[in-house]
Design a protein around this motif. Sequence first.
Motif, PDB file in Angstrom:
ATOM      1  N   ASP A   1       0.829  -1.212   0.000  1.00 18.28           N
ATOM      2  CA  ASP A   1       0.000   0.000   0.000  1.00 18.28           C
ATOM      3  C   ASP A   1       0.861   1.259   0.000  1.00 18.28           C
ATOM      4  OD1 ASP A   1      -2.323  -1.488  -0.010  1.00 18.28           O
ATOM      5  OD2 ASP A   1      -2.651  -1.316   2.158  1.00 18.28           O
ATOM      6  N   ARG A   2       1.907   1.270   0.842  1.00 20.39           N
ATOM      7  CA  ARG A   2       2.798   2.438   0.905  1.00 20.39           C
ATOM      8  C   ARG A   2       3.534   2.627  -0.418  1.00 20.39           C
ATOM      9  NH1 ARG A   2       3.166   0.739   6.343  1.00 20.39           N
ATOM     10  NH2 ARG A   2       4.909  -0.642   5.904  1.00 20.39           N
TER      11      ARG A   2
ATOM     12  N   GLU B   1       1.075   4.200  -2.838  1.00 23.02           N
ATOM     13  CA  GLU B   1       0.868   5.601  -2.478  1.00 23.02           C
ATOM     14  C   GLU B   1       2.072   6.454  -2.875  1.00 23.02           C
ATOM     15  OE1 GLU B   1       0.055   5.460   1.699  1.00 23.02           O
ATOM     16  OE2 GLU B   1      -1.897   4.500   1.413  1.00 23.02           O
TER      17      GLU B   1
ATOM     18  N   ASP C   1       1.989   6.922  -6.591  1.00 21.76           N
ATOM     19  CA  ASP C   1       0.915   7.855  -6.939  1.00 21.76           C
ATOM     20  C   ASP C   1       1.301   9.305  -6.654  1.00 21.76           C
ATOM     21  OD1 ASP C   1      -0.713   5.830  -7.839  1.00 21.76           O
ATOM     22  OD2 ASP C   1      -1.953   5.740  -6.021  1.00 21.76           O
ATOM     23  N   ARG C   2       2.013   9.528  -5.546  1.00 19.81           N
ATOM     24  CA  ARG C   2       2.443  10.885  -5.180  1.00 19.81           C
ATOM     25  C   ARG C   2       3.625  11.351  -6.026  1.00 19.81           C
ATOM     26  NH1 ARG C   2       2.173   8.897   0.188  1.00 19.81           N
ATOM     27  NH2 ARG C   2       4.431   8.756   0.137  1.00 19.81           N
TER      28      ARG C   2
END
Length: 76
Positions: free
Chosen positions: A34-35, A38, A41-42
Amino acid sequence: MGANGADLLGVLESDTDTITDAVTSGRIDLDDLDRFVESVDRGDLEADRGVDSVVWIVGSLLRGDAAGWEEMEPAS
């Protein structure tokens, strides 16, 4: 429990480490996945190429349903 999403990128870029080993040894877990997503995505991690495939493969390993992709033939 794994350390962070960047660790998954390190495994992907390693010449000696493998995703399977990182998952089976517990160094990469669903939170790390998940990290990782993320961070991509960032824009914190440059891992655009093949991210969807990586997420699918790591997720399937962590959930224990890897048989489907392990039996797939390599792309030619």
